[in-house]
Motif scaffolding. Structure first.
Motif, PDB file in Angstrom:
ATOM      1  N   UNK A 166       8.377 -48.391  26.448  1.00 12.45           N
ATOM      2  CA  UNK A 166       8.814 -47.808  25.191  1.00 12.45           C
ATOM      3  C   UNK A 166       8.144 -46.457  24.944  1.00 12.45           C
ATOM      4  N   UNK A 167       8.836 -45.577  24.262  1.00 12.87           N
ATOM      5  CA  UNK A 167       8.281 -44.281  23.880  1.00 12.87           C
ATOM      6  C   UNK A 167       7.129 -44.459  22.896  1.00 12.87           C
ATOM      7  N   UNK A 168       7.248 -45.453  22.032  1.00 14.02           N
ATOM      8  CA  UNK A 168       6.226 -45.697  21.013  1.00 14.02           C
ATOM      9  C   UNK A 168       4.865 -45.959  21.639  1.00 14.02           C
ATOM     10  N   UNK A 169       4.846 -46.674  22.745  1.00 11.41           N
ATOM     11  CA  UNK A 169       3.584 -47.001  23.417  1.00 11.41           C
ATOM     12  C   UNK A 169       2.805 -45.733  23.738  1.00 11.41           C
ATOM     13  N   UNK A 170       3.482 -44.741  24.270  1.00 12.11           N
ATOM     14  CA  UNK A 170       2.799 -43.532  24.733  1.00 12.11           C
ATOM     15  C   UNK A 170       2.446 -42.593  23.589  1.00 12.11           C
ATOM     16  N   UNK A 171       3.304 -42.510  22.583  1.00 18.77           N
ATOM     17  CA  UNK A 171       2.987 -41.671  21.426  1.00 18.77           C
ATOM     18  C   UNK A 171       1.754 -42.206  20.709  1.00 18.77           C
ATOM     19  N   UNK A 172       1.728 -43.520  20.485  1.00 20.44           N
ATOM     20  CA  UNK A 172       0.576 -44.143  19.831  1.00 20.44           C
ATOM     21  C   UNK A 172      -0.677 -43.991  20.676  1.00 20.44           C
ATOM     22  N   UNK A 173      -0.530 -44.142  21.977  1.00 22.21           N
ATOM     23  CA  UNK A 173      -1.672 -43.999  22.880  1.00 22.21           C
ATOM     24  C   UNK A 173      -2.297 -42.612  22.747  1.00 22.21           C
ATOM     25  N   UNK A 174      -1.468 -41.585  22.804  1.00 20.10           N
ATOM     26  CA  UNK A 174      -1.985 -40.216  22.734  1.00 20.10           C
ATOM     27  C   UNK A 174      -2.625 -39.926  21.386  1.00 20.10           C
ATOM     28  N   UNK A 175      -1.981 -40.367  20.306  1.00 21.88           N
ATOM     29  CA  UNK A 175      -2.494 -40.085  18.963  1.00 21.88           C
ATOM     30  C   UNK A 175      -3.857 -40.711  18.740  1.00 21.88           C
ATOM     31  N   UNK A 176      -3.989 -41.981  19.080  1.00 24.42           N
ATOM     32  CA  UNK A 176      -5.242 -42.687  18.811  1.00 24.42           C
ATOM     33  C   UNK A 176      -6.334 -42.267  19.782  1.00 24.42           C
ATOM     34  N   UNK A 177      -5.978 -42.054  21.045  1.00 20.83           N
ATOM     35  CA  UNK A 177      -6.986 -41.644  22.022  1.00 20.83           C
ATOM     36  C   UNK A 177      -7.601 -40.302  21.647  1.00 20.83           C
ATOM     37  N   UNK A 178      -6.759 -39.345  21.259  1.00 20.67           N
ATOM     38  CA  UNK A 178      -7.276 -38.037  20.856  1.00 20.67           C
ATOM     39  C   UNK A 178      -8.145 -38.150  19.609  1.00 20.67           C
ATOM     40  N   UNK A 179      -7.629 -38.852  18.600  1.00 20.05           N
ATOM     41  CA  UNK A 179      -8.363 -38.951  17.344  1.00 20.05           C
ATOM     42  C   UNK A 179      -9.670 -39.694  17.478  1.00 20.05           C
ATOM     43  N   UNK A 180      -9.616 -40.883  18.070  1.00 18.61           N
ATOM     44  CA  UNK A 180     -10.823 -41.698  18.180  1.00 18.61           C
ATOM     45  C   UNK A 180     -11.847 -41.067  19.118  1.00 18.61           C
ATOM     46  N   UNK A 181     -11.368 -40.458  20.195  1.00 21.04           N
ATOM     47  CA  UNK A 181     -12.289 -39.813  21.119  1.00 21.04           C
ATOM     48  C   UNK A 181     -13.042 -38.662  20.468  1.00 21.04           C
ATOM     49  N   UNK A 182     -12.314 -37.829  19.728  1.00 19.33           N
ATOM     50  CA  UNK A 182     -12.952 -36.682  19.067  1.00 19.33           C
ATOM     51  C   UNK A 182     -13.938 -37.135  18.001  1.00 19.33           C
ATOM     52  N   UNK A 183     -13.538 -38.101  17.177  1.00 16.71           N
ATOM     53  CA  UNK A 183     -14.398 -38.533  16.086  1.00 16.71           C
ATOM     54  C   UNK A 183     -15.644 -39.244  16.602  1.00 16.71           C
ATOM     55  N   UNK A 207      -8.060 -46.892  27.478  1.00 17.36           N
ATOM     56  CA  UNK A 207      -7.809 -45.455  27.446  1.00 17.36           C
ATOM     57  C   UNK A 207      -8.636 -44.785  26.351  1.00 17.36           C
ATOM     58  N   UNK A 208      -8.690 -45.412  25.172  1.00 16.12           N
ATOM     59  CA  UNK A 208      -9.456 -44.835  24.056  1.00 16.12           C
ATOM     60  C   UNK A 208     -10.926 -44.705  24.428  1.00 16.12           C
ATOM     61  N   UNK A 209     -11.477 -45.732  25.087  1.00 14.82           N
ATOM     62  CA  UNK A 209     -12.910 -45.704  25.408  1.00 14.82           C
ATOM     63  C   UNK A 209     -13.217 -44.629  26.444  1.00 14.82           C
ATOM     64  N   UNK A 210     -12.265 -44.322  27.318  1.00 12.39           N
ATOM     65  CA  UNK A 210     -12.477 -43.226  28.267  1.00 12.39           C
ATOM     66  C   UNK A 210     -12.611 -41.906  27.501  1.00 12.39           C
ATOM     67  N   UNK A 211     -11.749 -41.705  26.521  1.00  7.20           N
ATOM     68  CA  UNK A 211     -11.858 -40.496  25.700  1.00  7.20           C
ATOM     69  C   UNK A 211     -13.156 -40.498  24.908  1.00  7.20           C
ATOM     70  N   UNK A 212     -13.538 -41.661  24.396  1.00  3.43           N
ATOM     71  CA  UNK A 212     -14.777 -41.750  23.637  1.00  3.43           C
ATOM     72  C   UNK A 212     -15.997 -41.478  24.505  1.00  3.43           C
ATOM     73  N   UNK A 213     -15.943 -41.903  25.755  1.00  3.38           N
ATOM     74  CA  UNK A 213     -17.073 -41.671  26.642  1.00  3.38           C
ATOM     75  C   UNK A 213     -17.106 -40.264  27.204  1.00  3.38           C
ATOM     76  N   UNK A 214     -15.927 -39.679  27.428  1.00  7.53           N
ATOM     77  CA  UNK A 214     -15.882 -38.354  28.032  1.00  7.53           C
ATOM     78  C   UNK A 214     -16.143 -37.226  27.058  1.00  7.53           C
ATOM     79  N   UNK A 215     -15.665 -37.368  25.826  1.00  5.83           N
ATOM     80  CA  UNK A 215     -15.824 -36.281  24.855  1.00  5.83           C
ATOM     81  C   UNK A 215     -17.288 -35.954  24.555  1.00  5.83           C
ATOM     82  N   UNK A 216     -18.186 -36.952  24.355  1.00  3.79           N
ATOM     83  CA  UNK A 216     -19.600 -36.596  24.131  1.00  3.79           C
ATOM     84  C   UNK A 216     -20.225 -35.858  25.303  1.00  3.79           C
ATOM     85  N   UNK A 217     -19.846 -36.234  26.518  1.00  2.87           N
ATOM     86  CA  UNK A 217     -20.380 -35.544  27.692  1.00  2.87           C
ATOM     87  C   UNK A 217     -19.940 -34.087  27.693  1.00  2.87           C
TER      88      UNK A 217
END
Length: 431
Positions: free
Chosen positions: A238-255, A371-381
């Motif tokens: 589904x398209x929804x899966x990927x849109x939600x993935x990108x939105x939350x991964x970017x937001x949660x990783x940055x914050x 996926x979110x945790x990868x962004x969360x781990x990579x952004x601080x580095x």
């Protein structure tokens, strides 16, 4: 009269169990990875870097490693929970996670050993984690699912992220960073295991159904579930899966990148440790409360766009936090970022349950958190690499602001709630 009384007693019994599950999930989140590892990490960053003579990016690199390990384990733990129920998986995870944290005290200056110890923390911590507790809550609640998810995850992670840095700071002063990590491990087990063992239960019929099918039809069909929803393969289509993935991964990783750097960012500007720690507390407390508010609003209005203003608030908060010299404005910025982070985590489990159902919720939410945790781990580095190159976090703040804006915009592309259909069959959600 007798039948009515019996039904009332059954209802009261069920409500008591539901309350116990919420309490257990909340306590479980208090001693989960976010409070016990991420929230306290900024306190240990400088002492460890100083003792071993390592650059900050080398020390914070373990966050990326723990993220990778968690990313591997999340879907596996979710699959096991879908198949055999969450209670036994979570209890096992708590028993593994606590000593893994305590073992960080064994670090001897070897970078390889230091990273291996944190790899163990990441793998073990991914088992008794927020997605696991979200699965249990989602199966017990429907009408008030958003609110209860917010209570368990919001209060749990928020209270834990408020108290753990305070306790870790006290132990850091008294016993050094090694003793502090041992103390955190004791808290994780001493508070977590008895509460989970006593109160955490799988939803009625969940494990019984799995075991019955296992006995009747063999292990190959034991994972079948009467709950509605899509398989992981159908969700991915589904398209929804990927849109939600990108939105939350970017937001949660940055914050999360900002959250783990609150103390260094402020202390580098000459702000004392106590005032920097207060900023962490404000950030964490607002995050906790706003997850509950997010869940309440989603239950009330039932539209994904409720979250957009909350995500946007985080951008303003980040700029206030980084560029203001006034403590009042800095604390206000921390509160706004708490709104953003609270919305990020308050939405994820709720959105997944509403878009993809509960049948394979554990597996699907596990993939999201991977996926979110990868962004969360990579952004601080990346933030610390930027600091090592430029001597400040200013450039990183501007980059994170842009990513947060993109994540906010993606939420506008999400459809109305409802179980989705794979793109090869139909793009619109089913009724």
């Amino acid at each position: 009269m007798t039948e009515a009384t019996g039904a009332e007693m059954v209802g009261q019994k069920r409500d008591t169990k539901r309350l116990g599950v919420v309490v257990a999930a909340t306590v479980g989140n208090i001693v989960s990875t976010t409070p016990a590892v991420s929230a306290v990490f900024s306190l240990f960053l400088v002492p460890i870097s100083t003792e071993f003579g390592w650059p900050r990016a080398t020390v914070s690199g373990v966050l990326l490693l723990t993220a990778v390990m968690s990313a591997i384990i999340y879907p596996i733990a979710g699959r096991l929970s879908d198949r055999w129920g969450s209670r036994r998986v979570i209890l096992f995870g708590n028993v593994m996670f606590a000593p893994a944290i305590a073992a960080l005290a064994l670090a001897d200056g070897s970078i390889l050993q230091f990273y291996l110890l944190f790899a163990l923390v990441g793998a073990a911590g991914a088992i008794p984690s927020t997605p696991a507790y979200s699965k249990v809550i989602s199966e017990w609640f429907d009408e008030k699912r958003g609110l209860m998810l917010g209570v368990a995850a919001g209060f749990g992670n928020g209270i834990g992220s408020t108290l753990m840095p305070i306790l870790a700071g006290l132990m850091l002063v008294q016993f050094g960073w090694r003793g502090a990590y041992m103390g955190i491990g004791l808290i994780v087990f001493g508070l977590g295991f008895p509460t989970l063992f006593a109160l955490l239960r799988d939803a009625p019929g969940r494990v019984e159904e799995v075991m019955r099918r296992a006995e009747e039809a063999g292990p190959q069909t034991a994972s079948a579930s009467p709950l509605p929803g899509l398989s992981l393969g159908e969700a991915v289509a589904t398209r929804t899966f990927w849109v939600l993935m990108a939105a939350v991964a970017l937001g949660a990783g940055c914050m999360t990148a900002i959250f783990t750097h609150v103390v260094p960012m402020l202390m580098d500007r000459g702000i004392p440790l106590q005032q920097a720690a207060l900023a962490i507390s404000i950030f964490a407390l607002v995050t906790a409360g706003w997850q509950v508010m997010t869940g309440y609003l989603l239950d009330k209005f039932y539209v994904p766009t409720v979250a957009v203003p909350m995500f946007a608030a985080a951008i303003l908060g980040l700029l206030c936090f980084q560029f203001s010299t006034s403590l009042a404005v800095i604390y206000f910025g921390a509160a706004l970022m708490g709104i953003g982070l609270g919305a990020e985590f308050g939405c994820l489990s709720y959105f997944v349950s509403r878009y993809f159902g509960l049948k394979y919720f554990g597996m699907i939410i596990g993939v999201y958190y991977s996926v979110v945790i990868i962004f969360q781990g990579g952004a601080p580095v990346l933030m610390d690499i930027g600091f090592d190159l430029t001597g400040s976090y200013e450039a990183s703040v501007w980059v994170l602001s842009v990513f947060l804006a993109i994540g906010s915009g993606l939420i506008l592309l999400l459809p109305a709630f409802g179980i989705q259909r794979p793109s090869h069959s139909q793009e619109s959600p089913s009724s």
